[in-house]
Motif scaffolding. Structure first.
Motif, PDB file in Angstrom:
ATOM      1  N   ALA A 165     -12.994 -29.027  34.638  1.00 53.14           N
ATOM      2  CA  ALA A 165     -12.967 -27.798  33.716  1.00 53.14           C
ATOM      3  C   ALA A 165     -13.211 -26.522  34.314  1.00 53.14           C
ATOM      4  O   ALA A 165     -13.803 -26.320  34.954  1.00 53.14           O
ATOM      5  CB  ALA A 165     -13.857 -28.273  32.786  1.00 53.14           C
ATOM      6  N   ILE A 166     -12.137 -25.753  33.549  1.00 52.68           N
ATOM      7  CA  ILE A 166     -12.213 -24.469  34.222  1.00 52.68           C
ATOM      8  C   ILE A 166     -13.116 -23.275  33.262  1.00 52.68           C
ATOM      9  O   ILE A 166     -13.083 -22.171  33.568  1.00 52.68           O
ATOM     10  CB  ILE A 166     -11.007 -23.615  34.450  1.00 52.68           C
ATOM     11  N   ASN A 167     -13.453 -23.791  32.262  1.00 54.21           N
ATOM     12  CA  ASN A 167     -14.359 -23.126  31.307  1.00 54.21           C
ATOM     13  C   ASN A 167     -15.074 -24.103  30.625  1.00 54.21           C
ATOM     14  O   ASN A 167     -15.074 -25.061  30.447  1.00 54.21           O
ATOM     15  CB  ASN A 167     -13.142 -22.214  30.276  1.00 54.21           C
ATOM     16  N   PHE A 170     -16.367 -23.086  48.258  1.00 59.78           N
ATOM     17  CA  PHE A 170     -17.569 -22.374  48.443  1.00 59.78           C
ATOM     18  C   PHE A 170     -17.718 -21.409  47.192  1.00 59.78           C
ATOM     19  O   PHE A 170     -16.856 -20.877  46.480  1.00 59.78           O
ATOM     20  CB  PHE A 170     -17.540 -21.654  49.691  1.00 59.78           C
ATOM     21  N   VAL A 171     -19.045 -21.113  46.991  1.00 61.82           N
ATOM     22  CA  VAL A 171     -19.403 -20.170  45.892  1.00 61.82           C
ATOM     23  C   VAL A 171     -18.876 -18.819  46.123  1.00 61.82           C
ATOM     24  O   VAL A 171     -18.915 -18.340  47.257  1.00 61.82           O
ATOM     25  CB  VAL A 171     -20.963 -20.156  45.805  1.00 61.82           C
ATOM     26  N   GLY A 172     -18.068 -18.380  45.303  1.00 63.10           N
ATOM     27  CA  GLY A 172     -17.654 -16.883  45.340  1.00 63.10           C
ATOM     28  C   GLY A 172     -16.054 -16.794  45.531  1.00 63.10           C
ATOM     29  O   GLY A 172     -15.496 -15.741  45.612  1.00 63.10           O
ATOM     30  N   GLN A 173     -15.591 -18.065  45.928  1.00 61.44           N
ATOM     31  CA  GLN A 173     -14.110 -18.308  46.249  1.00 61.44           C
ATOM     32  C   GLN A 173     -13.325 -17.538  45.094  1.00 61.44           C
ATOM     33  O   GLN A 173     -13.799 -17.887  43.944  1.00 61.44           O
ATOM     34  CB  GLN A 173     -13.954 -19.639  46.421  1.00 61.44           C
ATOM     35  N   ALA A 210     -22.902 -28.368  41.044  1.00 60.75           N
ATOM     36  CA  ALA A 210     -21.705 -28.656  41.521  1.00 60.75           C
ATOM     37  C   ALA A 210     -20.693 -27.444  41.427  1.00 60.75           C
ATOM     38  O   ALA A 210     -20.731 -26.589  40.659  1.00 60.75           O
ATOM     39  CB  ALA A 210     -21.103 -29.679  40.665  1.00 60.75           C
ATOM     40  N   LEU A 211     -19.884 -27.425  42.600  1.00 59.24           N
ATOM     41  CA  LEU A 211     -18.981 -26.171  42.402  1.00 59.24           C
ATOM     42  C   LEU A 211     -17.691 -26.595  41.593  1.00 59.24           C
ATOM     43  O   LEU A 211     -17.144 -27.515  41.451  1.00 59.24           O
ATOM     44  CB  LEU A 211     -18.144 -26.097  44.013  1.00 59.24           C
ATOM     45  N   ARG A 212     -17.605 -25.475  40.791  1.00 58.38           N
ATOM     46  CA  ARG A 212     -16.507 -25.327  39.862  1.00 58.38           C
ATOM     47  C   ARG A 212     -15.711 -24.110  39.807  1.00 58.38           C
ATOM     48  O   ARG A 212     -16.398 -23.091  40.150  1.00 58.38           O
ATOM     49  CB  ARG A 212     -17.429 -25.530  38.477  1.00 58.38           C
ATOM     50  N   TRP A 213     -14.434 -23.927  39.326  1.00 61.75           N
ATOM     51  CA  TRP A 213     -13.728 -22.970  39.129  1.00 61.75           C
ATOM     52  C   TRP A 213     -13.885 -22.406  37.630  1.00 61.75           C
ATOM     53  O   TRP A 213     -14.298 -23.264  36.830  1.00 61.75           O
ATOM     54  CB  TRP A 213     -12.291 -23.203  39.032  1.00 61.75           C
ATOM     55  N   THR A 273     -12.910 -17.774  39.599  1.00 64.49           N
ATOM     56  CA  THR A 273     -14.150 -17.745  40.529  1.00 64.49           C
ATOM     57  C   THR A 273     -14.751 -18.971  40.786  1.00 64.49           C
ATOM     58  O   THR A 273     -15.153 -19.545  39.717  1.00 64.49           O
ATOM     59  CB  THR A 273     -14.739 -16.400  40.380  1.00 64.49           C
ATOM     60  N   ALA A 274     -15.218 -19.144  41.957  1.00 57.79           N
ATOM     61  CA  ALA A 274     -15.940 -20.412  42.188  1.00 57.79           C
ATOM     62  C   ALA A 274     -17.486 -20.213  41.744  1.00 57.79           C
ATOM     63  O   ALA A 274     -18.005 -19.095  42.402  1.00 57.79           O
ATOM     64  CB  ALA A 274     -15.816 -21.229  43.831  1.00 57.79           C
ATOM     65  N   MET A 275     -18.130 -21.207  41.404  1.00 55.52           N
ATOM     66  CA  MET A 275     -19.640 -20.942  40.944  1.00 55.52           C
ATOM     67  C   MET A 275     -20.106 -22.430  40.970  1.00 55.52           C
ATOM     68  O   MET A 275     -19.343 -23.202  40.744  1.00 55.52           O
ATOM     69  CB  MET A 275     -19.942 -20.083  39.898  1.00 55.52           C
TER      70      MET A 275
END
Length: 84
Positions: free
Chosen positions: A42-44, A18-21, A70-73, A63-65
């Motif tokens: 990818a994380i960046n 989820f967003v904000g995780q 799509a949800l991404r770290w 942080t998830a956004m």
């Protein structure tokens, strides 16, 4: 999540739920061998997916956004964790 190394080890990190995780990975005890964590995506913006913990105190916070719907770290803090 506290990490203790006992040998060269690997883990896989799934996409966030989820967003904000938020997730903090911290190498608490470095005994022998690096711990390598590979993200499912990818994380960046550089496209790095691999995080290598090679010493006690190495840490990364994610942080998830949503990116392109799509949800991404995404890395929000990094101290000593090698990215590739």
């Amino acid at each position: 999540c506290m990490i203790t190394t006992a040998a060269a080890e690997t883990n896989t990190l799934a996409i966030p739920s989820f967003v904000g995780q938020r997730l903090a990975l911290i190498c608490d005890v470095y005994a022998v061998g690096d711990r390598v964590v590979t993200s499912a995506q990818a994380i960046n913006q550089t496209g790095n997916t691999i995080m290598t913990f090679g010493a006690a105190g190495d840490m990364i916070e994610l942080t998830a956004m949503k990116v392109g719907g799509a949800l991404r770290w995404r890395v929000t803090a990094n101290d000593g964790c090698a990215l590739s």
